[in-house]
Write a protein that holds these residues in place. Structure first.
Motif, PDB file in Angstrom:
ATOM      1  N   UNK A 100      35.954  31.037  41.160  1.00  0.00           N
ATOM      2  CA  UNK A 100      34.710  31.275  40.442  1.00  0.00           C
ATOM      3  C   UNK A 100      34.694  30.502  39.124  1.00  0.00           C
ATOM      4  N   UNK A 101      35.715  29.655  38.916  1.00  0.00           N
ATOM      5  CA  UNK A 101      35.794  28.825  37.729  1.00  0.00           C
ATOM      6  C   UNK A 101      35.160  27.469  38.005  1.00  0.00           C
ATOM      7  N   UNK A 102      34.682  26.782  36.947  1.00  0.00           N
ATOM      8  CA  UNK A 102      34.075  25.470  37.098  1.00  0.00           C
ATOM      9  C   UNK A 102      35.182  24.415  37.151  1.00  0.00           C
ATOM     10  N   UNK A 103      35.257  23.759  38.301  1.00  0.00           N
ATOM     11  CA  UNK A 103      36.400  22.931  38.669  1.00  0.00           C
ATOM     12  C   UNK A 103      36.699  21.808  37.673  1.00  0.00           C
ATOM     13  N   UNK A 104      35.660  21.136  37.181  1.00  0.00           N
ATOM     14  CA  UNK A 104      35.853  19.961  36.329  1.00  0.00           C
ATOM     15  C   UNK A 104      35.813  20.280  34.841  1.00  0.00           C
ATOM     16  N   UNK A 105      35.533  21.522  34.488  1.00  0.00           N
ATOM     17  CA  UNK A 105      35.466  21.905  33.082  1.00  0.00           C
ATOM     18  C   UNK A 105      36.807  22.471  32.611  1.00  0.00           C
ATOM     19  N   UNK A 106      37.098  22.375  31.323  1.00  0.00           N
ATOM     20  CA  UNK A 106      38.265  23.091  30.796  1.00  0.00           C
ATOM     21  C   UNK A 106      38.133  24.580  31.071  1.00  0.00           C
ATOM     22  N   UNK A 107      39.260  25.236  31.265  1.00  0.00           N
ATOM     23  CA  UNK A 107      39.232  26.661  31.606  1.00  0.00           C
ATOM     24  C   UNK A 107      38.389  27.464  30.630  1.00  0.00           C
ATOM     25  N   UNK A 108      38.512  27.185  29.340  1.00  0.00           N
ATOM     26  CA  UNK A 108      37.816  27.987  28.340  1.00  0.00           C
ATOM     27  C   UNK A 108      36.293  27.889  28.450  1.00  0.00           C
ATOM     28  N   UNK A 109      35.779  26.811  29.052  1.00  0.00           N
ATOM     29  CA  UNK A 109      34.326  26.634  29.157  1.00  0.00           C
ATOM     30  C   UNK A 109      33.698  27.504  30.240  1.00  0.00           C
ATOM     31  N   UNK A 110      34.497  28.039  31.149  1.00  0.00           N
ATOM     32  CA  UNK A 110      33.949  28.888  32.205  1.00  0.00           C
ATOM     33  C   UNK A 110      33.559  30.263  31.682  1.00  0.00           C
ATOM     34  N   UNK A 111      34.244  30.738  30.657  1.00  0.00           N
ATOM     35  CA  UNK A 111      34.043  32.119  30.219  1.00  0.00           C
ATOM     36  C   UNK A 111      32.691  32.362  29.544  1.00  0.00           C
ATOM     37  N   UNK A 112      32.193  31.466  28.692  1.00  0.00           N
ATOM     38  CA  UNK A 112      30.831  31.687  28.162  1.00  0.00           C
ATOM     39  C   UNK A 112      29.772  31.713  29.259  1.00  0.00           C
ATOM     40  N   UNK A 113      29.952  30.877  30.287  1.00  0.00           N
ATOM     41  CA  UNK A 113      28.996  30.862  31.396  1.00  0.00           C
ATOM     42  C   UNK A 113      29.032  32.190  32.140  1.00  0.00           C
ATOM     43  N   UNK A 114      30.245  32.680  32.419  1.00  0.00           N
ATOM     44  CA  UNK A 114      30.378  33.961  33.126  1.00  0.00           C
ATOM     45  C   UNK A 114      29.845  35.114  32.285  1.00  0.00           C
ATOM     46  N   UNK A 115      30.076  35.068  30.971  1.00  0.00           N
ATOM     47  CA  UNK A 115      29.532  36.103  30.091  1.00  0.00           C
ATOM     48  C   UNK A 115      28.021  36.148  30.143  1.00  0.00           C
ATOM     49  N   UNK A 116      27.389  34.953  30.152  1.00  0.00           N
ATOM     50  CA  UNK A 116      25.931  34.882  30.230  1.00  0.00           C
ATOM     51  C   UNK A 116      25.428  35.368  31.588  1.00  0.00           C
ATOM     52  N   UNK A 117      26.144  35.008  32.670  1.00  0.00           N
ATOM     53  CA  UNK A 117      25.738  35.440  34.010  1.00  0.00           C
ATOM     54  C   UNK A 117      25.737  36.953  34.123  1.00  0.00           C
ATOM     55  N   UNK A 118      26.710  37.602  33.476  1.00  0.00           N
ATOM     56  CA  UNK A 118      26.807  39.068  33.539  1.00  0.00           C
ATOM     57  C   UNK A 118      26.013  39.742  32.417  1.00  0.00           C
ATOM     58  N   UNK A 119      25.318  38.909  31.613  1.00  0.00           N
ATOM     59  CA  UNK A 119      24.488  39.424  30.511  1.00  0.00           C
ATOM     60  C   UNK A 119      25.298  40.274  29.542  1.00  0.00           C
ATOM     61  N   UNK A 120      26.500  39.779  29.225  1.00  0.00           N
ATOM     62  CA  UNK A 120      27.363  40.439  28.251  1.00  0.00           C
ATOM     63  C   UNK A 120      27.219  39.703  26.927  1.00  0.00           C
ATOM     64  N   UNK A 121      26.874  40.381  25.850  1.00  0.00           N
ATOM     65  CA  UNK A 121      26.728  39.707  24.561  1.00  0.00           C
ATOM     66  C   UNK A 121      28.033  39.041  24.116  1.00  0.00           C
ATOM     67  N   UNK A 122      27.901  37.945  23.378  1.00  0.00           N
ATOM     68  CA  UNK A 122      29.078  37.232  22.889  1.00  0.00           C
ATOM     69  C   UNK A 122      29.980  38.152  22.072  1.00  0.00           C
ATOM     70  N   UNK A 123      29.369  39.073  21.333  1.00  0.00           N
ATOM     71  CA  UNK A 123      30.141  40.005  20.499  1.00  0.00           C
ATOM     72  C   UNK A 123      31.027  40.932  21.330  1.00  0.00           C
ATOM     73  N   UNK A 124      30.728  41.029  22.656  1.00  0.00           N
ATOM     74  CA  UNK A 124      31.538  41.874  23.530  1.00  0.00           C
ATOM     75  C   UNK A 124      32.520  41.067  24.362  1.00  0.00           C
ATOM     76  N   UNK A 125      32.050  39.939  24.952  1.00  0.00           N
ATOM     77  CA  UNK A 125      32.965  39.209  25.837  1.00  0.00           C
ATOM     78  C   UNK A 125      34.004  38.405  25.068  1.00  0.00           C
TER      79      UNK A 125
END
Length: 325
Positions: A100-125
């Motif tokens: 479920x990670x973005x293959x060509x992106x650095x690992x850390x770049x997948x987490x903001x996308x997943x946070x947005x997909x789950x509608x979790x505020x940045x202050x929480x994720x």
């Protein structure tokens, strides 16, 4: 409220097979047969079976990917298919052979996308991610593209991604496949911590029986689409009549096994170290470990002992064999 509640859950498939040179006939395959299942919050349940037994089909129905042919199921209080989007915010899924990670992106770049997909505020994720990075030791490869990660690193990233939104239920399908022993144990320790500290419910499907023994107190064995066993590992051993082994070290040697009389249900399986160490197998349905130790202690002084449980792989093979007879 139960995290998973299934009643007479079934799934059939229509397949076509050759019935002659120019003809095909339709056949119904019963992939899952009237499964009744309840999983309570905070449980760790192993869901095991041979290839084609119905494990993946069950998971797809629990997550809303497949519509059941009959029966009913609720997961986290939702009907998985019509409420699939709402359910996705309450569960996490880890597939050992899918990402479920973005293959060509650095690992850390997948987490903001997943946070947005789950509608979790940045202050929480973001604080949650910081905790996951620290506990799973992700810091050294956060800037590395996912495609360049080792399998062990990627799996740690996958688990972090599945847990980022604090799901109530995590479904893990072969999460330790291909990992070395150190990576496996590190992942097991983290999952066990997550369950104990945060009450996360775990549903684990795997062919690695060490994962089941390490993480799960309850095991479900599925065979030919139906639940063949539901209970504790110890109950599985009792049902299959498997023997346990007690290894006893005596203060003074007893060279002849006849000099160490045993109760009914226990037999000598070997004498080592010049009569100091005795290996005794016993059926716990006939004699308990405490009664066996008391019988030995009445004859000889015990310096040390250890108990060895039956191998879970052997128990599962026995269960499959008995279901075919």
């Amino acid at each position: 409220m139960a995290i998973i509640e299934a009643e007479n859950l079934s799934r059939d498939f229509q397949v076509f097979e050759q019935a002659g040179r120019f003809r095909r006939r339709k056949r119904t395959v019963h992939a899952v047969r009237e499964v009744n299942l309840t999983v309570e919050p905070g449980e760790a349940v192993g869901y095991i079976g041979a290839n084609g037994a119905g494990k993946s089909t069950t998971i797809k129905m629990l997550t809303g990917i497949l519509v059941p042919s009959s029966g009913s199921v609720t997961v986290c209080g939702f009907n998985p298919v019509p409420q699939r989007r709402d359910l996705a915010r309450r569960i996490g899924v880890v597939f050992g052979q899918r990402s479920q990670l973005w293959w060509d992106l650095p690992l850390q770049d997948s987490f903001p996308i997943l946070g947005a997909m789950h509608r979790v505020p940045t202050s929480e994720w973001k604080p949650r991610l910081d905790d996951l990075v620290a506990r799973m030791d992700l810091g050294s490869f956060l800037t590395t593209p996912v495609r360049q990660l080792s399998l062990g690193q990627r799996m740690r990233g996958e688990v972090a991604a599945a847990l980022l939104h604090r799901p109530e239920l995590v479904i893990l399908d072969e999460p330790t496949i291909g990992l070395d022993m150190i990576s496996k144990e590190s992942l097991r320790q983290f999952l066990d911590f997550e369950r104990r500290e945060h009450g996360t419910t775990l549903l684990l499907t795997t062919h690695d029986m060490s994962d089941i023994q390490r993480l799960c107190r309850r095991v479900l064995v599925v065979d030919d689409g139906a639940i063949a066993f539901d209970g504790a590992l110890t109950a599985l051993a009792e049902m299959e009549g498997a023997t346990r082994t007690m290894v006893v070290d005596l203060v003074e040697p007893v060279h002849d096994p006849a000099g160490l009389p045993l109760p009914v249900g226990a037999t000598h399986s070997g004498v080592e170290a010049q009569g100091i160490r005795h290996n005794i197998t016993f059926d716990s349905r006939q004699v308990s470990a405490a009664a066996l130790l008391a019988a030995i202690s009445s004859t000889a002084e015990v310096a040390d002992l250890s108990l060895h449980e039956p191998d879970i792989e052997y128990l599962v093979r026995q269960l499959y064999g008995s279901s075919k007879r």
